[in-house]
Design a protein around this motif. Structure first.
Motif, mmCIF file in Angstrom:
data_model
loop_
_atom_site.group_PDB
_atom_site.id
_atom_site.type_symbol
_atom_site.label_atom_id
_atom_site.label_comp_id
_atom_site.label_asym_id
_atom_site.label_seq_id
_atom_site.Cartn_x
_atom_site.Cartn_y
_atom_site.Cartn_z
ATOM 1 N N GLU A 75 76.172 68.242 64.772
ATOM 2 C CA GLU A 75 75.942 66.802 65.024
ATOM 3 C C GLU A 75 74.290 66.541 65.645
ATOM 4 O O GLU A 75 73.712 65.324 65.291
ATOM 5 C CB GLU A 75 76.615 65.982 66.125
ATOM 6 N N GLN A 107 71.868 63.872 63.672
ATOM 7 C CA GLN A 107 71.173 62.761 64.290
ATOM 8 C C GLN A 107 69.719 62.805 63.928
ATOM 9 O O GLN A 107 69.005 61.869 63.842
ATOM 10 C CB GLN A 107 71.555 62.642 65.622
ATOM 11 N N GLU A 108 69.107 63.996 63.923
ATOM 12 C CA GLU A 108 67.706 64.111 63.765
ATOM 13 C C GLU A 108 67.423 63.534 62.230
ATOM 14 O O GLU A 108 66.226 63.029 62.193
ATOM 15 C CB GLU A 108 67.082 65.629 63.681
ATOM 16 N N GLU A 150 69.048 61.313 60.506
ATOM 17 C CA GLU A 150 69.318 59.871 60.611
ATOM 18 C C GLU A 150 68.047 58.925 61.162
ATOM 19 O O GLU A 150 67.878 58.297 60.540
ATOM 20 C CB GLU A 150 70.601 59.821 61.088
ATOM 21 N N ASP A 151 67.764 59.630 62.326
ATOM 22 C CA ASP A 151 66.633 59.075 62.824
ATOM 23 C C ASP A 151 65.211 59.048 61.981
ATOM 24 O O ASP A 151 64.720 57.977 62.356
ATOM 25 C CB ASP A 151 66.415 59.821 64.338
ATOM 26 N N TYR A 187 60.890 55.658 68.438
ATOM 27 C CA TYR A 187 62.117 56.041 68.919
ATOM 28 C C TYR A 187 63.295 55.162 68.179
ATOM 29 O O TYR A 187 62.702 54.075 67.654
ATOM 30 C CB TYR A 187 62.393 55.687 70.238
ATOM 31 N N ASN A 188 64.377 55.594 68.047
ATOM 32 C CA ASN A 188 65.369 54.809 67.141
ATOM 33 C C ASN A 188 65.893 54.081 68.347
ATOM 34 O O ASN A 188 66.828 54.295 69.067
ATOM 35 C CB ASN A 188 66.332 55.693 66.641
ATOM 36 N N TYR A 189 65.587 52.628 68.381
ATOM 37 C CA TYR A 189 65.931 51.823 69.234
ATOM 38 C C TYR A 189 67.314 51.251 69.280
ATOM 39 O O TYR A 189 68.051 50.574 69.771
ATOM 40 C CB TYR A 189 65.027 50.495 69.460
ATOM 41 N N PHE A 190 67.860 51.531 67.830
ATOM 42 C CA PHE A 190 69.235 51.078 67.471
ATOM 43 C C PHE A 190 70.423 52.109 67.870
ATOM 44 O O PHE A 190 71.508 51.538 67.641
ATOM 45 C CB PHE A 190 69.124 50.793 65.958
ATOM 46 N N ARG A 191 70.006 53.212 68.438
ATOM 47 C CA ARG A 191 71.000 54.262 68.766
ATOM 48 C C ARG A 191 71.653 53.924 70.163
ATOM 49 O O ARG A 191 70.693 53.798 71.168
ATOM 50 C CB ARG A 191 70.511 55.777 68.660
ATOM 51 N N PHE A 192 72.771 53.878 70.315
ATOM 52 C CA PHE A 192 73.305 53.436 71.525
ATOM 53 C C PHE A 192 74.023 54.648 72.175
ATOM 54 O O PHE A 192 74.701 55.543 71.587
ATOM 55 C CB PHE A 192 74.277 52.290 71.654
#
Length: 90
Positions: free
Chosen positions: A49, A53-54, A56-57, A85-90
Motif C-alpha cells: 500500500e 500511495q507513493e 499515486e501521489d 504534497y497531495n492535499y487531496f489525500r484524507f
C-alpha cells in the motif's frame, strides 16, 4: 513474509514492471523496476500500500505530459513536483 492475498508465508520482495493509468485518464505508462512482492504459493505479484500511495501521489504532483511510455520507478520518484504534497489525500 506473509502474502496479502493467500496469507501464506511465501511472499518475497522483488522488483517488477507495473502499468499505471495517469490521473487524468489520458493514457497508461509502464513503470519498471518497481518494488513489490511475489508469492510462491499463489503466484500473485503485488505492491505494498505504501508503494501504491507513493506512485499515486507522485503521478498527481508532477507534470505527466513529460513522461515517456516507460519509466524506471526511481526515475519517476525523482521527477520534479509541481506541488510539495497531495492535499487531496484524507
Amino acid at each position: 513474509m506473509r502474502c496479502e492475498w493467500c496469507e501464506q508465508h511465501e511472499a518475497e520482495r522483488i522488483r517488477c514492471t507495473v502499468y499505471w493509468e495517469l490521473p487524468d485518464g489520458t493514457r497508461a505508462i509502464e513503470i519498471t523496476d518497481t518494488p513489490g512482492f511475489e508469492c510462491e504459493n499463489c503466484g500473485m505479484e503485488y505492491q505494498s500500500e505504501e508503494v501504491i500511495q507513493e506512485i499515486e501521489d507522485q503521478l498527481l504532483l508532477i507534470n505527466t505530459t513529460k513522461l515517456e511510455k516507460s519509466i524506471n520507478y526511481e526515475e519517476l520518484m525523482k521527477q520534479p513536483r509541481l506541488l510539495k504534497y497531495n492535499y487531496f489525500r484524507f
